[in-house]
Design an enzyme around this catalytic site. Sequence first.
Site, short mmCIF file in Angstrom:
data_model
loop_
_atom_site.label_atom_id
_atom_site.label_comp_id
_atom_site.label_asym_id
_atom_site.label_seq_id
_atom_site.Cartn_x
_atom_site.Cartn_y
_atom_site.Cartn_z
N ASN A 126 0.83 -1.20 0.00
CA ASN A 126 0.00 0.00 0.00
C ASN A 126 0.87 1.26 0.00
OD1 ASN A 126 -2.39 -1.44 0.05
ND2 ASN A 126 -2.81 -1.07 2.21
N ARG A 137 -11.41 -3.80 -13.44
CA ARG A 137 -10.30 -4.66 -13.02
C ARG A 137 -10.78 -6.09 -13.10
NH1 ARG A 137 -6.56 -1.22 -10.84
NH2 ARG A 137 -7.32 0.57 -9.64
N ARG A 174 -5.66 2.11 -13.15
CA ARG A 174 -4.26 2.20 -12.73
C ARG A 174 -3.73 0.86 -12.21
NH1 ARG A 174 -4.52 6.23 -9.20
NH2 ARG A 174 -3.95 7.90 -10.62
N HIS A 202 -15.92 3.47 -14.45
CA HIS A 202 -15.75 2.75 -13.19
C HIS A 202 -17.02 1.98 -12.80
CE1 HIS A 202 -14.99 2.65 -8.67
NE2 HIS A 202 -13.91 2.10 -9.18
N TYR A 204 -12.72 -9.29 -1.32
CA TYR A 204 -13.37 -7.98 -1.18
C TYR A 204 -14.83 -8.18 -0.84
CZ TYR A 204 -9.39 -5.71 -3.58
OH TYR A 204 -8.17 -5.24 -3.95
N ARG A 245 -14.12 3.07 5.01
CA ARG A 245 -12.96 2.21 5.19
C ARG A 245 -11.65 2.98 5.17
NH1 ARG A 245 -12.06 -0.39 0.37
NH2 ARG A 245 -10.08 0.66 0.07
N HIS A 254 -15.55 -3.05 0.63
CA HIS A 254 -15.47 -2.36 -0.66
C HIS A 254 -16.81 -1.84 -1.16
CE1 HIS A 254 -14.60 -2.22 -5.14
NE2 HIS A 254 -13.56 -1.58 -4.66
#
Length: 703
Positions: free
Chosen positions: A64, A394, A425, A455, A488, A580, A608
């Site tokens: 991270n 993703r 990304r 997205h 997730y 979160r 998530h």
Amino acid sequence: MKKKKRKSIRDNASPAEPERSSARLYLNRELSWLDFNRRVLALAESPSLPLLERVRFLSIFSRNLDQFFEVRVALLRARHEAGLDERSPDGRSTEEQRAAVRLRVLELIRAEQEIFAHQILPALAEAKIHLRSWGDLAKRDRKHLRNVFHERIFPVLTPLAVDRAHPFPYVSSRSFNLAVLVGQPRLGTTGFAGIKVPPLLQRFLPLEGGDGFVPIEQVIAAHLDALFPGMEIESHSPFRVTRDAELELEEDESEDLMVAIESGLHRRNGSSDAVRLEVDESISPRARQLLVDELKLDESDVYARGGPLDLGALDELLELDRPDLKFEPWMPRAHPSLSPTGESTEAPGLFALLRRGDLLVHHPYDSFDASVGAFLAQAADDPQVLTIKHTIYRTSGAENPIGRTLMRAARSGKEVVTLVELKARFDEETNIDWARKLEQAGVHVVYGMVGLKTHGKIALVVRQEDGRIHRYCHVGTGNYNPVTARLYEDVGLFSASPELGADLSELFNELTGYSRNPRFRRILTAPGGLRAALLELVRQEMDQPDGRIVLKCNSLSDPPMIDALYAASRAGVQIDLIVRGICCLRPGVPGLSENIRVRSIVGRYLEHSRILRVGSEARGHRTFIGSADWMPRNLESRVEVMVPVEEPALQERLGEVLALLLADDALAWELGPDGTWTKVERTAGVDAQAALQERAIERSLSG
């Protein structure tokens, strides 16, 4: 009264921002993210967790932090170098933010090293997993590693000298390297050489007999004489470089977005600026200064460590066959409505099921494969299905079953349209690879919209039934990725609603063609009217004597939305925020936010999902799920989709999920008015994630 038309998602104009002046109103975005990563690090020091899970969280913390430097610190540095000194909402200049980030990161590194050296290492040793040093090895172990070095390591190493004839080599981001000073006795001179450790090599080399592991950099350092024969090794030290990961795209100048992305990737991989240098505290001043100069960094960009660099590599230990040191495996349950019934061994058809009503799934408690995977698989194999439309932001790698399902559908003659977001990304290369595979299989692939990232998580199936067209939809909060769906936490809504189907059809037409200004019936979209719709929902609660808002999201940093929540708090609305990660709102400030409470759930699964619930028991609730966090980028520069959950039973289930998260005192942290996060005191022992697992088991047994 004529219904007001919402803006098109192509209308990317940002609303005027209200004036805001001080740190009293907002917390700093960058520091708030670092606070989140500190909560991740706290899991690594929790003795209540299995040991290798603690190692996992230590590794996640390190990875991270890498991404934070590649993206956020790189952005601050770029702004500084460009002379842009726009102040953050909390009133800090760019340079003030950089200084504050450095101080906080140094604190985090000290905590990370303390946890590793004094908690994780001793616990690993007690579990008979020994991380050893070269200097402590027995002769037989050294002999074994000497053989490993000459057979597997030496052939792939390339020492690179730096002198007038050899320019300083490009050091790739996150690579592990050794800085070596070598003396030439005959000439009385000293030279510098760098050695890159190839990423395909294991970082921790196993000893014979399973007696432990040794870091590869120590093995290489012990054999430098083989790499520099006839030279005198004066010093050696590991170092790492982190580089700017932002793509520099020229979308407006390129006719092919994929070409633009690939060009940007090439520039990022080959010439992006360094933003951080990590070194061992023992590095010689000369080698350190040379690295700083050649990488064009400042001393403030250097982070010296007293322990091993790149603890993210500890994830190699997770491959050990030690189930006693890991979480008990969780097998997601098939939603009861999707499970075989009676003597049947086959799950019921999803299309027939959805004609009877909407379906809500909650991952990883409900199986992704038995719901989302089955939805697309049934669509691919059903001869009555005419069209499948789908977005990918993703996804998993080469064995991605979703991609293969879409390819199978296209080969069978169905019209398959997939929007692959090439600008996601760190997943750009994976998405480019899948885009090409899908195209080769006959899928119509589009790459999103210029200037925007797509997205939203949506899928649409068009089916012919009795001479009529019916649409079946899925709108989710998470990616179409079966791997992360086990890690997730996300929710998804399946529906055969004609209105929702029409909305998604028009949205896909806007994404893939030239449709403008669609009038959506149920969905809310960004960057069109989502922010305005959210603001209106907040305002409506302000008019109620029992106003109530519960929001669950990943990040909250959008100043207009924060201002609206402050106004609602002053009007008496009771607000609970489950955030979160980043939260720039200050809760509990008298006269500003005394009716707002903020908590964060950090545990085994990454929380998530994005869920918004407004209203009260007396008036009834309105509940929404979607892909957007309450951040400027989500509301202004991404295509996002939010959908209402209208069936009472499904609303009730989401209400139960939120209630569990608000009652949690095992995984929860609370944010104070001063911006400090504090672990919630454990009293009732409510672990929301464990409770949701238990409820999934109960549903599967009773269904």
